[in-house]
Motif scaffolding. Structure first.
Motif, PDB file in Angstrom:
ATOM      1  N   HIS A 210       0.778  19.705 -29.436  1.00 30.19           N
ATOM      2  CA  HIS A 210       1.791  18.877 -30.090  1.00 30.19           C
ATOM      3  C   HIS A 210       1.305  18.425 -31.467  1.00 30.19           C
ATOM      4  CE1 HIS A 210       2.694  17.759 -25.662  1.00 30.19           C
ATOM      5  NE2 HIS A 210       3.472  18.760 -26.018  1.00 30.19           N
ATOM      6  N   GLU A 211       2.198  18.490 -32.436  1.00 31.10           N
ATOM      7  CA  GLU A 211       1.888  17.988 -33.768  1.00 31.10           C
ATOM      8  C   GLU A 211       2.730  16.729 -33.930  1.00 31.10           C
ATOM      9  OE1 GLU A 211       1.661  21.705 -36.280  1.00 31.10           O
ATOM     10  OE2 GLU A 211       2.603  20.269 -37.654  1.00 31.10           O
ATOM     11  N   ALA A 212       2.070  15.565 -34.104  1.00 28.79           N
ATOM     12  CA  ALA A 212       2.830  14.317 -34.191  1.00 28.79           C
ATOM     13  C   ALA A 212       3.384  14.131 -35.601  1.00 28.79           C
ATOM     14  CB  ALA A 212       1.935  13.147 -33.832  1.00 28.79           C
ATOM     15  N   LEU A 213       4.701  13.974 -35.716  1.00 27.82           N
ATOM     16  CA  LEU A 213       5.312  13.731 -37.014  1.00 27.82           C
ATOM     17  C   LEU A 213       5.369  12.239 -37.295  1.00 27.82           C
ATOM     18  CD1 LEU A 213       8.305  16.241 -36.850  1.00 27.82           C
ATOM     19  CD2 LEU A 213       6.088  16.555 -37.967  1.00 27.82           C
ATOM     20  N   SER A 214       5.621  11.461 -36.243  1.00 28.12           N
ATOM     21  CA  SER A 214       5.684  10.002 -36.375  1.00 28.12           C
ATOM     22  C   SER A 214       5.722   9.421 -34.974  1.00 28.12           C
ATOM     23  CB  SER A 214       6.938   9.584 -37.144  1.00 28.12           C
ATOM     24  OG  SER A 214       8.086   9.952 -36.392  1.00 28.12           O
ATOM     25  N   SER A 215       5.788   8.103 -34.889  1.00 34.20           N
ATOM     26  CA  SER A 215       5.875   7.494 -33.564  1.00 34.20           C
ATOM     27  C   SER A 215       7.145   6.665 -33.497  1.00 34.20           C
ATOM     28  CB  SER A 215       4.652   6.618 -33.315  1.00 34.20           C
ATOM     29  OG  SER A 215       4.638   5.562 -34.256  1.00 34.20           O
ATOM     30  N   GLU A 216       7.599   6.396 -32.305  1.00 30.38           N
ATOM     31  CA  GLU A 216       8.783   5.552 -32.176  1.00 30.38           C
ATOM     32  C   GLU A 216       8.700   4.736 -30.886  1.00 30.38           C
ATOM     33  OE1 GLU A 216      12.534   7.624 -31.308  1.00 30.38           O
ATOM     34  OE2 GLU A 216      11.445   9.520 -31.495  1.00 30.38           O
ATOM     35  N   PRO A 217       9.080   3.464 -30.973  1.00 27.47           N
ATOM     36  CA  PRO A 217       9.057   2.615 -29.794  1.00 27.47           C
ATOM     37  C   PRO A 217      10.071   3.098 -28.766  1.00 27.47           C
ATOM     38  CG  PRO A 217       9.971   1.436 -31.697  1.00 27.47           C
ATOM     39  CD  PRO A 217       9.530   2.772 -32.180  1.00 27.47           C
ATOM     40  N   ARG A 218       9.630   3.232 -27.529  1.00 28.87           N
ATOM     41  CA  ARG A 218      10.557   3.692 -26.490  1.00 28.87           C
ATOM     42  C   ARG A 218      10.346   2.883 -25.223  1.00 28.87           C
ATOM     43  NH1 ARG A 218      12.980   9.094 -27.187  1.00 28.87           N
ATOM     44  NH2 ARG A 218      13.029   9.231 -24.927  1.00 28.87           N
ATOM     45  N   GLU A 219      11.460   2.476 -24.614  1.00 32.41           N
ATOM     46  CA  GLU A 219      11.354   1.696 -23.387  1.00 32.41           C
ATOM     47  C   GLU A 219      11.263   2.577 -22.150  1.00 32.41           C
ATOM     48  OE1 GLU A 219      14.214  -1.373 -23.003  1.00 32.41           O
ATOM     49  OE2 GLU A 219      13.634  -2.329 -24.892  1.00 32.41           O
ATOM     50  N   ASP A 220      11.827   3.763 -22.267  1.00 28.62           N
ATOM     51  CA  ASP A 220      11.919   4.630 -21.088  1.00 28.62           C
ATOM     52  C   ASP A 220      10.715   5.536 -20.898  1.00 28.62           C
ATOM     53  OD1 ASP A 220      12.572   5.841 -23.479  1.00 28.62           O
ATOM     54  OD2 ASP A 220      13.901   7.316 -22.538  1.00 28.62           O
TER      55      ASP A 220
ATOM     56  N   ARG B 248      10.551  12.756 -28.972  1.00 36.22           N
ATOM     57  CA  ARG B 248      11.546  13.735 -29.415  1.00 36.22           C
ATOM     58  C   ARG B 248      10.874  14.995 -29.937  1.00 36.22           C
ATOM     59  NH1 ARG B 248      15.512  11.253 -33.615  1.00 36.22           N
ATOM     60  NH2 ARG B 248      13.764   9.806 -33.886  1.00 36.22           N
ATOM     61  N   VAL B 249      11.553  16.116 -29.745  1.00 34.22           N
ATOM     62  CA  VAL B 249      10.984  17.403 -30.163  1.00 34.22           C
ATOM     63  C   VAL B 249      11.789  17.928 -31.344  1.00 34.22           C
ATOM     64  CG1 VAL B 249      10.467  19.770 -29.447  1.00 34.22           C
ATOM     65  CG2 VAL B 249      10.314  17.904 -27.790  1.00 34.22           C
ATOM     66  N   PHE B 250      11.127  18.127 -32.483  1.00 31.52           N
ATOM     67  CA  PHE B 250      11.821  18.679 -33.639  1.00 31.52           C
ATOM     68  C   PHE B 250      11.662  20.194 -33.712  1.00 31.52           C
ATOM     69  CE2 PHE B 250      11.697  14.261 -34.714  1.00 31.52           C
ATOM     70  CZ  PHE B 250      12.940  14.064 -35.299  1.00 31.52           C
ATOM     71  N   LYS B 251      10.516  20.656 -33.248  1.00 35.02           N
ATOM     72  CA  LYS B 251      10.260  22.095 -33.188  1.00 35.02           C
ATOM     73  C   LYS B 251       9.624  22.381 -31.845  1.00 35.02           C
ATOM     74  CE  LYS B 251       9.221  24.794 -37.303  1.00 35.02           C
ATOM     75  NZ  LYS B 251       8.244  25.063 -38.348  1.00 35.02           N
ATOM     76  N   LYS B 252      10.150  23.332 -31.124  1.00 33.35           N
ATOM     77  CA  LYS B 252       9.603  23.646 -29.803  1.00 33.35           C
ATOM     78  C   LYS B 252       8.261  24.371 -29.905  1.00 33.35           C
ATOM     79  CE  LYS B 252      14.228  24.720 -28.087  1.00 33.35           C
ATOM     80  NZ  LYS B 252      15.078  25.895 -27.777  1.00 33.35           N
ATOM     81  N   ALA B 253       7.419  24.161 -28.911  1.00 32.42           N
ATOM     82  CA  ALA B 253       6.168  24.913 -28.835  1.00 32.42           C
ATOM     83  C   ALA B 253       6.452  26.235 -28.114  1.00 32.42           C
ATOM     84  CB  ALA B 253       5.122  24.123 -28.070  1.00 32.42           C
ATOM     85  N   TYR B 254       5.736  27.281 -28.523  1.00 34.04           N
ATOM     86  CA  TYR B 254       5.886  28.568 -27.858  1.00 34.04           C
ATOM     87  C   TYR B 254       4.516  29.142 -27.531  1.00 34.04           C
ATOM     88  CZ  TYR B 254      10.910  29.218 -28.714  1.00 34.04           C
ATOM     89  OH  TYR B 254      12.277  29.110 -28.687  1.00 34.04           O
ATOM     90  N   LYS B 255       4.442  29.820 -26.382  1.00 40.32           N
ATOM     91  CA  LYS B 255       3.229  30.569 -26.067  1.00 40.32           C
ATOM     92  C   LYS B 255       3.593  32.047 -25.923  1.00 40.32           C
ATOM     93  CE  LYS B 255       3.659  29.897 -21.088  1.00 40.32           C
ATOM     94  NZ  LYS B 255       2.990  29.611 -19.822  1.00 40.32           N
ATOM     95  N   MET B 256       2.588  32.887 -26.157  1.00 38.12           N
ATOM     96  CA  MET B 256       2.752  34.329 -25.968  1.00 38.12           C
ATOM     97  C   MET B 256       1.712  34.700 -24.933  1.00 38.12           C
ATOM     98  SD  MET B 256       2.745  37.188 -28.948  1.00 38.12           S
ATOM     99  CE  MET B 256       3.622  38.723 -28.653  1.00 38.12           C
TER     100      MET B 256
ATOM    101  N   ASP C 137      -0.686  33.914 -22.457  1.00 39.36           N
ATOM    102  CA  ASP C 137      -1.269  32.594 -22.190  1.00 39.36           C
ATOM    103  C   ASP C 137      -1.775  31.912 -23.454  1.00 39.36           C
ATOM    104  OD1 ASP C 137      -2.998  34.622 -22.430  1.00 39.36           O
ATOM    105  OD2 ASP C 137      -3.963  34.362 -20.491  1.00 39.36           O
ATOM    106  N   LYS C 138      -1.340  32.407 -24.597  1.00 38.16           N
ATOM    107  CA  LYS C 138      -1.865  31.890 -25.869  1.00 38.16           C
ATOM    108  C   LYS C 138      -0.797  31.090 -26.602  1.00 38.16           C
ATOM    109  CE  LYS C 138      -3.720  34.027 -30.101  1.00 38.16           C
ATOM    110  NZ  LYS C 138      -3.852  35.362 -30.729  1.00 38.16           N
ATOM    111  N   LEU C 139      -1.147  29.885 -27.040  1.00 33.07           N
ATOM    112  CA  LEU C 139      -0.206  29.077 -27.819  1.00 33.07           C
ATOM    113  C   LEU C 139      -0.027  29.730 -29.180  1.00 33.07           C
ATOM    114  CD1 LEU C 139       1.123  26.031 -27.894  1.00 33.07           C
ATOM    115  CD2 LEU C 139      -0.727  25.657 -29.534  1.00 33.07           C
ATOM    116  N   ILE C 140       1.195  30.104 -29.535  1.00 29.66           N
ATOM    117  CA  ILE C 140       1.369  30.706 -30.861  1.00 29.66           C
ATOM    118  C   ILE C 140       2.055  29.752 -31.827  1.00 29.66           C
ATOM    119  CG2 ILE C 140       1.297  33.115 -30.080  1.00 29.66           C
ATOM    120  CD1 ILE C 140       4.352  33.175 -30.428  1.00 29.66           C
ATOM    121  N   ARG C 141       2.633  28.672 -31.285  1.00 28.08           N
ATOM    122  CA  ARG C 141       3.186  27.654 -32.180  1.00 28.08           C
ATOM    123  C   ARG C 141       3.172  26.304 -31.490  1.00 28.08           C
ATOM    124  NH1 ARG C 141       9.177  27.689 -34.650  1.00 28.08           N
ATOM    125  NH2 ARG C 141       9.612  26.473 -32.774  1.00 28.08           N
TER     126      ARG C 141
END
Lengths: 169, 169
Positions: free
Chosen positions: B123-133, B141-149, B151-155
């Protein structure tokens, strides 16, 4: 080529000395074993590398593909109404353009087929059709475009081939 | 390992015979040269193969990509009117699905991030936000999904990270 100074026959002068010969023989055999071990290591690494390159060969392309695909998925999330049909269409058209420029960055380009002389090395004939505006044996219509990657054809075109129009009696 | 019967010391019984020794030495040297030539050839082929795999590594993916891209380009050729907006949208949604299954065939999959504990390795943190849940330090929140190829993380994913909501005085 590899350095082969150890095999030059410069020490044949005292070749008759059995002690020297024995030492030389032992040295030659041990050098052979070292070279064989080097070769084995090289081979193992090459096999591993080949398998990685085959497995992850498309990784670079896929990674750039995902960036465009993000935009595509985002565009599909928008609600379409009468008001934004045109902007939706413009959005997806832009995405197709991004895919196209991704292909270009990887050396993938369309090969023009329409109107060209039929060439079985890059055209797959689906059928023929009489055409007045083309000499016979030319590509009349393209159903699937041909593509090359760098200088290699990676997909032939699927086309119809022109024939002379039937002569009127 | 390579066959090494020629280097076993079984012929040391008559080692003192200079003629025999000379013959053995010549043989050992010539075997070394043959092995070296084999090694050189192998190395040349491996280098060529590596460069081909690097240059054309994405070829298989690109070829399947083109099949989906054909459909995409075809869909964009249709005129959109009030009547076919929905079918146009369905068409491009289907194409996005074809791209997705193409990714799957190549072992590329989305890694779920939302609500997971924040993990800097994916995960690449863009910012933080207060959350109750959510407990603090989770993916809000996810702005860009992570992908693996395979068993290797490619993004890595680009996300915001939850913090405890401000306490009310």
């Amino acid at each position: 080529m590899t350095d082969n100074k150890d095999t030059k026959p410069e020490d044949t002068a005292d070749a008759a000395d059995p002690t020297k010969l024995e030492a030389d023989l032992a040295k030659a055999k041990s050098e052979y074993l070292y070279l064989m071990a080097d070769f084995d290591n090289y081979r193992k690494n090459a096999i591993k590398e080949r398998s990685d390159l085959t497995k992850y060969g498309s990784e670079r392309f896929v990674r750039e593909f995902l960036t465009v695909f993000d935009n595509f998925e985002r565009a599909l999330e928008t609600e379409i109404s009468a008001d934004n049909v045109e902007s939706f269409r413009a959005g997806v058209t832009m995405i197709a353009g991004e895919f196209k420029s991704l292909l270009q960055r990887f050396g993938v380009e369309e090969i023009k087929s329409e109107g060209e002389q039929f060439d079985p090395s890059k055209h797959e004939a689906l059928s023929s059709e009489p055409r007045e505006d083309l000499p016979a044996g030319h590509v009349a219509r393209v159903f699937k475009k041909a593509y090359k990657m760098h200088d290699k054809l990676i997909r032939p075109a699927q086309v119809t081939v022109s024939t002379a129009p039937p002569t009127v009696n």
